[in-house]
Motif scaffolding. Structure first.
Motif, mmCIF file in Angstrom:
data_model
loop_
_atom_site.group_PDB
_atom_site.id
_atom_site.type_symbol
_atom_site.label_atom_id
_atom_site.label_comp_id
_atom_site.label_asym_id
_atom_site.label_seq_id
_atom_site.Cartn_x
_atom_site.Cartn_y
_atom_site.Cartn_z
ATOM 1 N N PRO A 169 52.912 201.389 45.292
ATOM 2 C CA PRO A 169 52.312 200.638 44.211
ATOM 3 C C PRO A 169 53.074 200.920 42.946
ATOM 4 N N GLY A 170 53.803 201.922 42.930
ATOM 5 C CA GLY A 170 54.638 202.141 41.504
ATOM 6 C C GLY A 170 55.889 201.472 41.368
ATOM 7 N N VAL A 171 56.125 200.538 42.410
ATOM 8 C CA VAL A 171 57.346 199.723 42.322
ATOM 9 C C VAL A 171 57.180 198.752 41.068
ATOM 10 N N ARG A 172 58.447 198.644 40.449
ATOM 11 C CA ARG A 172 58.370 198.008 39.190
ATOM 12 C C ARG A 172 59.514 196.904 39.256
ATOM 13 N N PRO A 173 59.416 195.489 39.309
ATOM 14 C CA PRO A 173 60.545 194.794 38.953
ATOM 15 C C PRO A 173 61.443 195.075 37.783
ATOM 16 N N MET A 174 62.750 194.770 37.886
ATOM 17 C CA MET A 174 63.351 195.126 36.541
ATOM 18 C C MET A 174 63.977 194.127 35.822
ATOM 19 N N GLY A 175 63.351 192.704 36.238
ATOM 20 C CA GLY A 175 63.868 191.672 35.719
ATOM 21 C C GLY A 175 63.692 190.435 36.556
ATOM 22 N N LEU A 176 64.303 189.190 36.394
ATOM 23 C CA LEU A 176 64.479 188.097 37.265
ATOM 24 C C LEU A 176 65.253 188.130 38.300
ATOM 25 N N THR A 177 64.788 187.357 39.107
ATOM 26 C CA THR A 177 65.829 187.266 40.485
ATOM 27 C C THR A 177 67.010 186.383 40.086
ATOM 28 N N TYR A 178 67.956 186.786 41.022
ATOM 29 C CA TYR A 178 69.263 185.929 40.575
ATOM 30 C C TYR A 178 69.942 185.622 42.048
ATOM 31 N N PRO A 179 70.707 184.660 42.138
ATOM 32 C CA PRO A 179 71.308 184.197 43.606
ATOM 33 C C PRO A 179 72.319 185.207 44.194
ATOM 34 N N TYR A 180 72.610 185.416 45.475
ATOM 35 C CA TYR A 180 73.464 186.241 45.869
ATOM 36 C C TYR A 180 74.144 185.507 47.228
ATOM 37 N N GLY A 181 75.479 185.458 47.422
ATOM 38 C CA GLY A 181 75.985 184.820 48.671
ATOM 39 C C GLY A 181 75.995 183.383 48.548
ATOM 40 N N GLY A 182 75.822 182.586 47.490
ATOM 41 C CA GLY A 182 75.767 181.483 47.392
ATOM 42 C C GLY A 182 74.140 180.835 47.210
ATOM 43 N N GLY A 183 73.288 181.864 47.044
ATOM 44 C CA GLY A 183 71.810 181.478 46.939
ATOM 45 C C GLY A 183 71.132 180.876 48.234
ATOM 46 N N ARG A 184 69.990 180.590 47.834
ATOM 47 C CA ARG A 184 69.077 180.016 49.033
ATOM 48 C C ARG A 184 69.777 178.828 49.865
ATOM 49 N N GLY A 185 69.513 178.768 51.056
ATOM 50 C CA GLY A 185 70.013 177.706 51.734
ATOM 51 C C GLY A 185 71.596 177.761 52.280
ATOM 52 N N THR A 186 72.089 178.909 51.824
ATOM 53 C CA THR A 186 73.511 179.203 52.051
ATOM 54 C C THR A 186 73.446 180.255 53.318
ATOM 55 N N LEU A 187 74.259 180.178 54.228
ATOM 56 C CA LEU A 187 74.468 181.156 55.317
ATOM 57 C C LEU A 187 74.663 182.598 54.616
ATOM 58 N N GLY A 188 73.731 183.484 54.794
ATOM 59 C CA GLY A 188 74.037 184.829 54.304
ATOM 60 C C GLY A 188 73.342 184.991 52.752
ATOM 61 N N GLY A 189 73.131 183.838 52.048
ATOM 62 C CA GLY A 189 72.634 183.967 50.711
ATOM 63 C C GLY A 189 71.187 184.143 50.520
ATOM 64 N N GLY A 190 70.819 184.099 49.251
ATOM 65 C CA GLY A 190 69.206 184.349 48.988
ATOM 66 C C GLY A 190 69.215 184.641 47.475
ATOM 67 N N GLU A 191 67.970 185.313 47.196
ATOM 68 C CA GLU A 191 67.601 185.424 45.899
ATOM 69 C C GLU A 191 67.437 186.844 45.800
ATOM 70 N N CYS A 192 67.987 187.893 45.040
ATOM 71 C CA CYS A 192 67.850 189.164 44.982
ATOM 72 C C CYS A 192 67.266 189.547 43.449
ATOM 73 N N MET A 193 66.842 190.711 43.253
ATOM 74 C CA MET A 193 66.065 191.497 42.197
ATOM 75 C C MET A 193 66.414 193.001 42.196
ATOM 76 N N VAL A 194 66.211 193.528 41.231
ATOM 77 C CA VAL A 194 66.160 195.156 40.900
ATOM 78 C C VAL A 194 64.972 195.404 40.675
ATOM 79 N N ILE A 195 64.448 196.553 41.530
ATOM 80 C CA ILE A 195 63.245 197.204 41.359
ATOM 81 C C ILE A 195 63.568 198.813 41.054
ATOM 82 N N ARG A 196 62.621 199.289 40.542
ATOM 83 C CA ARG A 196 62.524 200.575 40.151
ATOM 84 C C ARG A 196 61.406 201.194 40.471
ATOM 85 N N TRP A 197 61.289 202.541 41.217
ATOM 86 C CA TRP A 197 60.031 203.240 41.194
ATOM 87 C C TRP A 197 59.970 204.748 40.913
ATOM 88 N N PRO A 198 59.199 205.110 40.208
ATOM 89 C CA PRO A 198 59.053 206.692 39.993
ATOM 90 C C PRO A 198 59.246 207.569 40.968
#
Length: 198
Positions: A169-198
């Motif tokens: 439960p200590g996990v915190r998102p560090m910002g908005l999502t952003y596309p990788y590998g061409g984004g959603r709908g692209t083979l190998g792509g999707g949306e990623c984000m940075v998280i941080r936990w203490p």
């Protein structure tokens, strides 16, 4: 060993979990131990090539069926979830954020970045995936506490955020999502984000 660890010092002193009725060994190796444990590192780099280069089609450094990148430094720490047959079923690599990191934190705080998260349990199910992730996160968290780290941050597939929050439960998102590998709908792509936990 540089961090004053006694329990999780390396493959000579593995961390054995016996929860959920599954006996599992999580090895903790440093990049500087690559020549001492060539079989584990070879298996790890081949697994990363299979998952990321071949499976997802990502453009990554690859040589002879192995994916080795600029973050595979001596200071990197590898957590390997190994079954009784010596096969890696899950792995996470962490690197010091001030040395080499996907989510660099140049403020000098004792923080590590986790990446190349792979979970491949023998039994394929949502529950077994969660258990495999939990085994790695338990050992990773204990290692970080013993090392005196303030936090771990990592890049995750945004679709897995809920699972990470359920496990910690200590996990915190560090910002908005952003596309990788061409984004959603692209083979190998999707949306990623940075998280941080203490």
């Amino acid at each position: 060993n540089g961090w004053g660890l006694s329990v999780l010092g390396g493959a000579d002193d593995p961390y054995v979990l016996n929860q959920w009725g599954i006996k599992s060994m999580v090895l903790v190796l440093k990049g500087s131990q690559r020549s001492n444990y060539p079989d584990y590192f070879d298996q790890l780099f081949r697994l990363r090539h299979q998952i990321f280069f071949t499976g997802r089609g990502w453009s990554l450094p690859s040589c002879n069926g192995r994916e080795i990148d600029q973050y595979d430094i001596d200071e990197a720490v590898y957590f390997l979830d190994v079954n009784d047959d010596g096969k890696i079923e899950g792995t996470v690599r962490i690197t010091p954020t001030v040395r080499a990191s996907l989510t660099a934190d140049r403020r000098g705080r004792p923080t590590f970045t986790g990446d190349t998260d792979i979970v491949l349990p023998v039994t394929k199910s949502r529950a077994s995936n969660r258990e495999a992730k939990a085994r790695l996160l338990i050992v990773l968290t204990e290692w970080c506490m013993k090392a005196g780290l303030q936090a771990v941050q990592t890049v995750i597939d945004a679709a897995t955020l809920r699972t990470f929050i359920e496990m910690n439960p200590g996990v915190r998102p560090m910002g908005l999502t952003y596309p990788y590998g061409g984004g959603r709908g692209t083979l190998g792509g999707g949306e990623c984000m940075v998280i941080r936990w203490p």
